[in-house]
Enzyme design. Structure first.
Site, short mmCIF file in Angstrom:
data_model
loop_
_atom_site.label_atom_id
_atom_site.label_comp_id
_atom_site.label_asym_id
_atom_site.label_seq_id
_atom_site.Cartn_x
_atom_site.Cartn_y
_atom_site.Cartn_z
N HIS A 355 0.99 -0.77 0.56
CA HIS A 355 0.02 0.14 0.41
C HIS A 355 0.88 1.02 -0.44
CE1 HIS A 355 -3.77 -2.02 0.90
NE2 HIS A 355 -3.55 -2.70 1.49
N LYS A 543 -8.54 13.21 4.55
CA LYS A 543 -6.87 12.35 4.29
C LYS A 543 -6.18 12.72 5.88
CE LYS A 543 -6.02 13.72 0.37
NZ LYS A 543 -6.38 12.44 -0.76
N ARG A 544 -5.40 11.95 6.09
CA ARG A 544 -4.38 11.79 6.87
C ARG A 544 -3.82 13.40 6.63
NH1 ARG A 544 -3.80 8.20 11.36
NH2 ARG A 544 -2.17 9.58 11.56
N LYS A 549 0.68 14.23 0.72
CA LYS A 549 -0.37 14.75 0.08
C LYS A 549 -0.97 16.06 -0.18
CE LYS A 549 -2.21 10.52 3.18
NZ LYS A 549 -2.96 9.24 2.03
N THR A 651 -8.20 6.06 -1.66
CA THR A 651 -9.51 5.82 -1.77
C THR A 651 -10.97 7.28 -1.47
OG1 THR A 651 -9.62 4.91 0.32
CG2 THR A 651 -9.22 3.08 -1.60
N LYS A 655 -14.76 7.80 -3.15
CA LYS A 655 -15.42 8.32 -2.31
C LYS A 655 -16.50 9.74 -3.26
CE LYS A 655 -13.52 5.77 1.22
NZ LYS A 655 -12.90 5.86 2.76
C1 26Q Z 1 4.03 0.55 9.66
C2 26Q Z 1 4.76 0.38 11.04
C3 26Q Z 1 5.28 0.64 12.42
C4 26Q Z 1 3.67 1.35 12.33
C5 26Q Z 1 3.15 1.98 11.61
C6 26Q Z 1 3.21 1.52 10.70
C7 26Q Z 1 1.94 1.49 9.28
C8 26Q Z 1 0.72 1.87 9.53
C9 26Q Z 1 -0.12 2.07 8.64
C10 26Q Z 1 2.40 1.92 8.17
C11 26Q Z 1 1.39 2.24 6.96
C12 26Q Z 1 0.08 2.57 7.32
C13 26Q Z 1 -1.08 3.03 6.13
C14 26Q Z 1 -0.73 2.29 4.80
C15 26Q Z 1 -2.13 3.10 3.85
O1 26Q Z 1 -2.81 4.12 4.91
N1 26Q Z 1 -1.73 3.62 3.01
C16 26Q Z 1 -2.87 3.89 1.97
O2 26Q Z 1 -3.57 2.42 1.49
C17 26Q Z 1 -4.89 2.79 0.71
C18 26Q Z 1 -5.65 1.94 0.15
O3 26Q Z 1 -4.90 0.33 -0.75
C19 26Q Z 1 -3.94 3.77 0.04
O4 26Q Z 1 -5.45 3.56 -0.83
C20 26Q Z 1 -3.48 5.20 -0.16
O5 26Q Z 1 -3.33 5.56 -1.40
C21 26Q Z 1 -2.23 4.56 0.85
O6 26Q Z 1 -1.57 6.08 1.78
#
Ligand code: 26Q
Length: 811
Positions: A355, A543-544, A549, A651, A655
């Site tokens: 992702h 978004k976050r 972004k 995503t 929406k």
């Molecule tokens: C990893 C290690 C330790 C702590 C946290 C993490 C961590 C947590 C969450 C790393 C990444 C995430 C989240 C990533 C994420 O949300 N990516 C998004 O995924 C969506 C669904 O596929 C995409 O639409 C987005 O583009 C993408 O940013």
């Protein structure tokens, strides 16, 4: 199919209130009624779940196990009632019992067990897997605290704990009898017996994993899957003898140590936080999950030899990557298989979805930590790494490439490479993202095993994100696209296209949007005491918060508009309202500064009479699923402006499109595919393409030149330094853009390079808005062509091409 009539629901609710709370409907409060609703629907879903699993067992169907550290479920009451086909009946029953359905629904806390896109995607896919009648289970951690609640105090983000389970637990069914033990630390003892080498882990600590199941009903089917959330408990009862010695605190120490594992969701999105507790969380939920899957399989088939024929383990990014060595451990140590057989089964069972391409989000763990915490799993991982490295060396004959593809290198375990080595398939989440994975990020591994790599573009639950949250638009779609058929056949939305020059239809569409804007304005007023002008263009970026972004690019443009208005109070023909919503990871200082900047600018504009009725900026507090559900139907412009090549898919973009908002965006992630179906005429594209952005970053990018040459940009950046009426200077952000800091290059995400193109896209957007007929036709085409971005389509692709499981057909 209908689970209840209104009358039956009234009776069931009344009984629940009496049995669980000892109260009649007249005596019960709204919270009790909410819990009663959840319990009644949970009972109905539990019965369906039992039947679904019985049939799955009886027909020996292949099962999908969806492992994710995050499931951003949001609220469930309306969703479950909707899928069970009893939403109107439930509303009516509540009214009959003297309650306002809306008020009861509004009391439900969001189950915020996720950060953003990745977590919400998992939730949308659960809905589709049930609706498509795929036997599937989601697995995660039953966090006590979900994503923090955000308060804005004096313009700054403050985080508050989100104790969602008080009410949210009404959906959960704890199954203490099905608890599993998960072991950490200790030492390994090896011995020979019956000609086999046995390895046992001794000492260390054991944590009890207790499943709490949430049923997931499909739409228009009785098929019901579940989400299994593991709670962490100490296996030792509290040591009472210590109490008598007066050691009160020590007595509960073990318990506290174990339970901290399920205490809190890590609030980092697209950023790796290499903490040992995070690794414990990962192994805790992975081990409990693999154990329960393996035991169930053994109970059914009496052998692990056909495990891969009956199970697929889908992992949501690398976070559950430990499934690979953990499944190996069970096949080797418990099932007594040899390495090659075990490896064959493992690599035929695991599928990995990536992702993100951001380097800082690719998971890496120090070998020393890994080894100390998970000695047996480390041994297996090291052996996987050794064999994989040998295979790579034989294939490449190039040490540079061997290093790049290695699972363990320089004392670091690289989880993405582990997933590539141990997985059957690797996919990205949009066409562009998957190409970048193949050609750049995983270029070498892909050369060796090209058949592993594929794409499945993301999708969103269109029942939730259109039909449920936007009843006005749902009504219009039903009238034009053949009734409710589109709920099971999202491509039927395409029939709307034929009405793009039907004035009557376009007027209806615009009335619906207008009413949604008014409703959102009323909500914002009540929640946050802000007055939104429904005559203004609702221009939204939610978004976050992350630098890639580019919320800051949006801010720079607004400052430019503001400055133009200072020079010429008539410069803005159409009032504009810019809405932001974003949580920043608590440790991400720059992101928090950007939130503060948005609030400073909002305050400045708010106090400037020149802007009155023309320009407004609002930061929406605590952006979350339930707020998105109110906002999407009211949005007119969707800001999707990431640096090209950085947003894996997005995503939110889908929406917004489904709800008729027009996109201002870069050719990034799924925006590319939105453009494929919409064309230049139906969205506002701008900026560098991903190859151009990458080349610019590589070849020496000098933002200071742009600052020197573009007077508009110059003045905007100077305003950051000066700050606004609250007296806060944003010189730090100014410097970051022009000079870089803390090792970050100047303007790492190329805001300045895209600035003028962005301003131009915003201008084109405002011009289009000035022609309502044109705008509404564009909006209608966006809705019409959004069907391909339904989660049903995405899940069907996973089922057909990756999981190889049959499913109910969607078009
Ligand atoms: C990893 C290690 C330790 C702590 C946290 C993490 C961590 C947590 C969450 C790393 C990444 C995430 C989240 C990533 C994420 O949300 N990516 C998004 O995924 C969506 C669904 O596929 C995409 O639409 C987005 O583009 C993408 O940013």
């Amino acid at each position: 199919m209908t689970a209840f009539t209104t009358r039956e629901l009234e009776d069931a609710l009344t009984r629940k209130l009496m049995i669980n709370f000892g109260k009649t409907a007249e005596e019960a409060g709204e919270t009790e009624m909410l819990r009663a609703c959840a319990l009644v629907l949970r009972d109905a879903m539990a019965l369906r779940g039992v039947e679904t699993r019985r049939e799955t067992r009886q027909k020996e169907k292949k099962k999908v196990h969806y492992l994710s550290l995050e499931f951003l479920m949001g609220r469930s009451l309306q969703k479950n009632a909707y899928n069970l086909g009893v939403l109107p009946q439930l509303k009516e029953a509540l009214e009959h019992l003297g309650f306002q359905a809306g008020d009861v629904f509004e009391l439900e806390p969001d189950a915020g067990l996720g950060n953003g896109g990745l977590g919400r995607l998992a939730a949308c896919y659960l809905d589709s897997m049930s609706t498509l009648e795929i036997p599937a289970t989601g697995y995660s951690i039953c966090y006590e605290l979900g994503i923090f609640k955000q308060k804005i105090v004096e313009g700054q983000q403050v985080e508050l704990p989100d104790a969602w389970k008080g009410i949210g637990s009404a959906w959960l069914l704890p199954k203490p009898e099905e608890a599993r033990q998960v072991r950490f630390g200790g030492t390994l003892r090896e011995f020979w017996n019956d000609g086999h080498l046995h390895i046992v882990q001794e000492g260390g600590t054991t944590v009890l994993a207790v499943p709490c199941d949430m049923e997931i009903a499909g739409y228009n089917t009785s098929h019901t899957n579940k989400l299994r959330l593991w709670d962490a408990k100490s296996p030792k009862p509290v040591d009472m003898s210590l109490y008598s010695k007066g050691e009160y605190l020590k007595a509960t120490e073990d318990e506290a140590m174990a339970e901290v594992i399920a205490k809190v969701l890590y609030p980092d999105d697209n950023h790796e936080e290499g903490k040992s507790l995070r690794l414990k969380q990962q192994y805790f939920f992975v081990s409990a999950t693999v154990q329960s899957i393996a035991e169930e399989h053994m109970a059914e088939f009496g052998t692990m030899a056909n495990f891969h024929e009956k199970n697929v383990l889908q992992i949501n990014d690398t976070h559950p990557a430990l499934v690979i060595p953990e499944l190996m451990r069970i096949l080797l140590d418990d099932a007594g298989m040899g390495w090659d057989r075990a490896w064959e089964i493992t690599t035929q069972s695991v599928t990995y979805t990536n992702h993100t391409v951001l380097a800082e989000a690719l998971e890496k763990w120090p070998q020393a930590l890994f080894e100390r915490l998970l000695p047996r799993v480390w041994q297996i991982t090291a052996e996987i790494a050794r064999r994989w490295e040998e295979q790579c060396r034989a294939y490449f004959r190039d040490e540079e490439k061997v290093r790049d593809t290695a699972v363990v290198w320089d004392g670091v375990v690289r989880m993405a490479n582990l997933c590539i080595a141990g997985g059957m398939r690797v996919n990205g989440v949009s066409a562009l993202h998957s190409e970048i994975l193949k050609n750049e990020v995983f270029q070498n591994a892909c050369a060796m095993e090209p058949e592993k790599f594929t794409n499945v573009t993301n999708g969103v639950d269109h029942r939730r994100w259109l039909a449920e949250i936007n009843p006005g638009l749902h009504g219009l779609v039903c009238d034009l696209a053949g009734g409710e058929a589109y709920l099971m056949d999202p491509q039927a939305l395409g029939r709307l296209d034929a009405y793009a020059d039907d004035r009557e239809v376009l007027r209806r569409l615009s009335d619906i949007k207008r009413r949604n804007k008014e409703e959102f304005a009323a909500y914002a007023k009540q929640q946050q005491c802000v007055l939104l002008n429904p005559d203004a263009i609702f221009d939204v970026q939610v978004k976050r918060l992350h630098e890639y972004k580019r919320q800051l690019l949006n801010v720079l443009h607004i400052i430019a508009l503001y400055q133009r208005l200072q020079d010429d109070p008539n410069a803005i023909a159409r009032p504009r309202t810019f809405l932001f919503g974003a949580k920043a990871a608590p440790g991400y200082a720059v992101a928090k500064r950007i939130i503060r900047l948005i609030n400073s600018l909002a305050d400045q504009i708010d106090h400037d009479p020149i802007c009155s009725g023309k320009l407004q900026v609002v930061f929406l507090e605590n952006y979350r699923v339930s707020l998105a559900e109110r906002l999407m139907p009211a949005s007119e412009v969707s800001q999707q402006i990431s640096t090209a090549g950085k947003e894996a898919s997005g995503t939110g973009n889908m929406k917004f499109m489904m709800n008729g908002a027009l996109t201002v965006g870069t050719l990034d992630g799924a925006n590319v595919e939105m453009h494929d179906v919409l064309g230049d005429e139906n969205m506002f594209l701008f900026g560098l393409r991903s190859n151009e952005a990458a080349a610019l970053s590589r070849e020496g990018y000098l933002p200071q030149r742009l600052y020197a040459r573009d007077p508009v940009l110059h003045r905007v950046l100077d305003a950051l330094k000066t700050g606004f009426r609250d007296g806060v200077s944003y010189e730090d952000l100014y410097r970051r853009l022009l000079f870089g800091d803390h090792g970050a290059p100047a303007d790492e995400y190329l805001l300045l390079a895209d600035f003028s193109a962005y301003c131009d896209a915003e201008k084109r957007m405002a011009e289009a808005y000035a022609d309502p007929e044109r705008w509404n036709a564009m909006s209608l085409r966006n809705i019409a062509r959004s069907g391909v971005f339904a989660a049903d389509r995405a899940v069907a692709e996973y089922a057909d091409r990756i999981w190889h499981v049959p499913h109910r057909k969607v078009r």
